[in-house]
Design a protein around this motif. Structure first.
Motif, PDB file in Angstrom:
ATOM      1  N   TYR A   1       0.829  -1.195   0.000  1.00 40.69           N
ATOM      2  CA  TYR A   1       0.000   0.000   0.000  1.00 40.69           C
ATOM      3  C   TYR A   1       0.869   1.251   0.000  1.00 40.69           C
ATOM      4  CZ  TYR A   1      -4.035  -2.886   1.195  1.00 40.69           C
ATOM      5  OH  TYR A   1      -5.042  -3.824   1.168  1.00 40.69           O
ATOM      6  N   GLY A   2       0.361   2.288  -0.641  1.00 40.60           N
ATOM      7  CA  GLY A   2       0.911   3.621  -0.506  1.00 40.60           C
ATOM      8  C   GLY A   2      -0.013   4.413   0.397  1.00 40.60           C
ATOM      9  N   ILE A   3       0.564   5.133   1.339  1.00 42.48           N
ATOM     10  CA  ILE A   3      -0.237   5.914   2.279  1.00 42.48           C
ATOM     11  C   ILE A   3      -0.149   7.383   1.887  1.00 42.48           C
ATOM     12  CG2 ILE A   3      -0.543   6.531   4.696  1.00 42.48           C
ATOM     13  CD1 ILE A   3       0.738   3.842   5.407  1.00 42.48           C
ATOM     14  N   MET A   4      -1.288   8.037   1.849  1.00 45.55           N
ATOM     15  CA  MET A   4      -1.324   9.463   1.517  1.00 45.55           C
ATOM     16  C   MET A   4      -2.440  10.132   2.306  1.00 45.55           C
ATOM     17  SD  MET A   4      -2.980   9.457  -2.364  1.00 45.55           S
ATOM     18  CE  MET A   4      -1.507   8.826  -3.139  1.00 45.55           C
ATOM     19  N   ALA A   5      -2.565  11.431   2.176  1.00 47.16           N
ATOM     20  CA  ALA A   5      -3.610  12.165   2.887  1.00 47.16           C
ATOM     21  C   ALA A   5      -4.986  11.733   2.407  1.00 47.16           C
ATOM     22  CB  ALA A   5      -3.424  13.664   2.680  1.00 47.16           C
ATOM     23  N   GLY A   6      -5.946  11.709   3.337  1.00 49.59           N
ATOM     24  CA  GLY A   6      -7.304  11.325   2.977  1.00 49.59           C
ATOM     25  C   GLY A   6      -7.969  12.314   2.049  1.00 49.59           C
ATOM     26  N   GLN A   7      -7.494  13.561   2.059  1.00 49.76           N
ATOM     27  CA  GLN A   7      -8.040  14.576   1.167  1.00 49.76           C
ATOM     28  C   GLN A   7      -7.704  14.322  -0.300  1.00 49.76           C
ATOM     29  OE1 GLN A   7      -7.243  18.678   2.727  1.00 49.76           O
ATOM     30  NE2 GLN A   7      -6.207  17.590   4.384  1.00 49.76           N
ATOM     31  N   CYS A   8      -6.766  13.396  -0.545  1.00 49.68           N
ATOM     32  CA  CYS A   8      -6.283  13.188  -1.917  1.00 49.68           C
ATOM     33  C   CYS A   8      -7.326  12.552  -2.833  1.00 49.68           C
ATOM     34  CB  CYS A   8      -5.029  12.311  -1.898  1.00 49.68           C
ATOM     35  SG  CYS A   8      -3.569  13.128  -1.219  1.00 49.68           S
ATOM     36  N   GLY A   9      -8.207  11.726  -2.287  1.00 47.27           N
ATOM     37  CA  GLY A   9      -9.182  11.092  -3.158  1.00 47.27           C
ATOM     38  C   GLY A   9     -10.036  10.085  -2.415  1.00 47.27           C
ATOM     39  N   ALA A  10     -11.267   9.905  -2.882  1.00 49.15           N
ATOM     40  CA  ALA A  10     -12.219   9.000  -2.240  1.00 49.15           C
ATOM     41  C   ALA A  10     -11.889   7.548  -2.558  1.00 49.15           C
ATOM     42  CB  ALA A  10     -13.635   9.338  -2.711  1.00 49.15           C
ATOM     43  N   VAL A  11     -12.542   6.638  -1.850  1.00 49.58           N
ATOM     44  CA  VAL A  11     -12.407   5.213  -2.141  1.00 49.58           C
ATOM     45  C   VAL A  11     -12.771   4.973  -3.604  1.00 49.58           C
ATOM     46  CG1 VAL A  11     -13.378   2.939  -1.645  1.00 49.58           C
ATOM     47  CG2 VAL A  11     -12.859   4.498   0.229  1.00 49.58           C
ATOM     48  N   GLY A  12     -11.969   4.167  -4.273  1.00 51.29           N
ATOM     49  CA  GLY A  12     -12.188   3.874  -5.691  1.00 51.29           C
ATOM     50  C   GLY A  12     -11.371   4.745  -6.633  1.00 51.29           C
ATOM     51  N   THR A  13     -10.701   5.773  -6.115  1.00 48.57           N
ATOM     52  CA  THR A  13      -9.857   6.630  -6.961  1.00 48.57           C
ATOM     53  C   THR A  13      -8.711   5.809  -7.547  1.00 48.57           C
ATOM     54  OG1 THR A  13     -10.353   8.588  -5.629  1.00 48.57           O
ATOM     55  CG2 THR A  13      -8.385   8.682  -7.018  1.00 48.57           C
ATOM     56  N   LYS A  14      -8.542   5.881  -8.853  1.00 47.62           N
ATOM     57  CA  LYS A  14      -7.434   5.180  -9.515  1.00 47.62           C
ATOM     58  C   LYS A  14      -6.236   6.123  -9.637  1.00 47.62           C
ATOM     59  CE  LYS A  14     -10.237   1.891 -12.119  1.00 47.62           C
ATOM     60  NZ  LYS A  14     -10.570   1.345 -13.474  1.00 47.62           N
ATOM     61  N   TRP A  15      -5.053   5.562  -9.394  1.00 48.07           N
ATOM     62  CA  TRP A  15      -3.827   6.348  -9.405  1.00 48.07           C
ATOM     63  C   TRP A  15      -2.889   5.845 -10.480  1.00 48.07           C
ATOM     64  CZ3 TRP A  15      -3.636  10.729  -6.735  1.00 48.07           C
ATOM     65  CH2 TRP A  15      -4.561  10.898  -5.714  1.00 48.07           C
ATOM     66  N   TYR A  16      -2.213   6.816 -11.122  1.00 40.16           N
ATOM     67  CA  TYR A  16      -1.352   6.538 -12.263  1.00 40.16           C
ATOM     68  C   TYR A  16       0.041   7.109 -12.020  1.00 40.16           C
ATOM     69  CZ  TYR A  16      -5.819   5.552 -14.523  1.00 40.16           C
ATOM     70  OH  TYR A  16      -7.059   5.025 -14.825  1.00 40.16           O
ATOM     71  N   ALA A  17       1.016   6.502 -12.691  1.00 37.79           N
ATOM     72  CA  ALA A  17       2.404   6.949 -12.529  1.00 37.79           C
ATOM     73  C   ALA A  17       2.722   8.170 -13.374  1.00 37.79           C
ATOM     74  CB  ALA A  17       3.360   5.807 -12.877  1.00 37.79           C
ATOM     75  N   ASP A  18       1.844   8.534 -14.309  1.00 41.59           N
ATOM     76  CA  ASP A  18       2.131   9.617 -15.250  1.00 41.59           C
ATOM     77  C   ASP A  18       0.936  10.549 -15.357  1.00 41.59           C
ATOM     78  OD1 ASP A  18       0.731   8.658 -18.223  1.00 41.59           O
ATOM     79  OD2 ASP A  18       0.899   7.215 -16.600  1.00 41.59           O
ATOM     80  N   PRO A  19       1.180  11.823 -15.661  1.00 40.29           N
ATOM     81  CA  PRO A  19       0.071  12.778 -15.763  1.00 40.29           C
ATOM     82  C   PRO A  19      -0.874  12.495 -16.919  1.00 40.29           C
ATOM     83  CG  PRO A  19       2.141  13.821 -16.391  1.00 40.29           C
ATOM     84  CD  PRO A  19       2.493  12.483 -15.801  1.00 40.29           C
ATOM     85  N   GLY A  20      -0.428  11.697 -17.900  1.00 41.01           N
ATOM     86  CA  GLY A  20      -1.305  11.311 -18.999  1.00 41.01           C
ATOM     87  C   GLY A  20      -2.258  10.192 -18.649  1.00 41.01           C
ATOM     88  N   LEU A  21      -2.146   9.650 -17.433  1.00 47.57           N
ATOM     89  CA  LEU A  21      -3.026   8.595 -16.917  1.00 47.57           C
ATOM     90  C   LEU A  21      -3.002   7.346 -17.797  1.00 47.57           C
ATOM     91  CD1 LEU A  21      -6.135  10.757 -15.876  1.00 47.57           C
ATOM     92  CD2 LEU A  21      -4.001  10.386 -14.638  1.00 47.57           C
ATOM     93  N   THR A  22      -1.794   6.933 -18.184  1.00 50.40           N
ATOM     94  CA  THR A  22      -1.673   5.733 -19.021  1.00 50.40           C
ATOM     95  C   THR A  22      -1.171   4.516 -18.250  1.00 50.40           C
ATOM     96  OG1 THR A  22       0.585   6.338 -19.689  1.00 50.40           O
ATOM     97  CG2 THR A  22      -1.230   7.117 -21.083  1.00 50.40           C
ATOM     98  N   THR A  23      -0.457   4.721 -17.128  1.00 52.94           N
ATOM     99  CA  THR A  23       0.114   3.599 -16.373  1.00 52.94           C
ATOM    100  C   THR A  23      -0.501   3.561 -14.987  1.00 52.94           C
ATOM    101  OG1 THR A  23       2.213   3.847 -17.575  1.00 52.94           O
ATOM    102  CG2 THR A  23       2.237   2.496 -15.577  1.00 52.94           C
TER     103      THR A  23
END
Length: 224
Positions: free
Chosen positions: A62-84
């Protein structure tokens, strides 16, 4: 004649051996995994946020971050183009506390117990509770690495959405974009940035969600 036959057989055997070596497939090394460390910026359809620390249950990372960053189900990507895609938020708590757990799902990455500071990485071996007066440092994508001292523990901070309790306060400056960045003392993880005021020109105050209670609540550990 026998000598020539024997020599021919030896030459033939040598040639077959050479051909066998040429034809044998070369061993293929497994591709190296790309490390995704604490302090790394991730991107979602609604914005970006910093992974503070990596943690594990023993079988899941797991990666831990602030709860303000996004709700449950938020998908996270390694690049700003949201490809990975690298993970998805499984738990998000805010207000009251302020943390989220992103389950890492991309096998092309490794998730070491480390924090990136520019091109360097420091090892995180444990989570420690902050103590007033102790030295601490934090990392953020806007202002880089900054250090100072813990000024208070078990403090509260009020946001438009509600109040977050149990935070610790430092005199380390920060600016917009640094939110969720990790705070640490040596190899000990302290917590991650959730709010503050001021800037890194005139100075400021910053507030952090402690890490140790988050790990305890979810059966996670660092230092693996």
């Amino acid at each position: 004649m026998r000598l020539r036959t024997a020599v021919a057989q030896l030459l033939c055997a040598a040639l077959l051996g050479a051909l066998a070596l040429i034809a044998a497939p070369a061993a293929t090394a497994a591709p190296a995994q790309t490390p995704l460390r604490g302090g790394t910026l991730l991107f979602s359809p609604s914005g970006r946020c910093v992974v503070s620390f990596n943690a594990t249950t023993g079988t899941r990372y797991y990666g831990i971050m602030a709860g303000q960053c996004g709700a449950v189900g938020t998908k996270w990507y390694a690049d700003p183009g949201l490809t990975t895609e690298v993970g998805v938020t499984e738990t998000a708590v805010f207000p009251g506390e302020d943390y989220a757990l992103v389950h890492f799902t991309n096998p092309d990455y490794s998730y070491p117990s480390e924090v990136a500071i520019g091109a360097r990485a420091i090892r995180i071996n444990r989570a420690v509770n902050p103590v007033v007066g102790q030295s601490a440092c934090r990392v953020g994508p806007t202002t880089g690495a900054r250090c100072g001292r813990v000024q208070g523990v078990n403090v509260s901070l009020t946001f438009p959405q509600g109040t977050v309790n149990g935070l610790f306060r430092t005199n380390i400056c920060a600016e917009p974009g640094d939110s969720s960045g990790p705070a640490f003392a040596g190899d000990g993880a302290l917590g991650f940035l959730v709010g503050g005021n001021g800037n890194c020109t005139t100075g400021g105050t910053t507030y952090y969600q402690p890490l140790a209670p988050v790990l305890s609540a979810h059966g996670l550990r660092v230092g693996y």
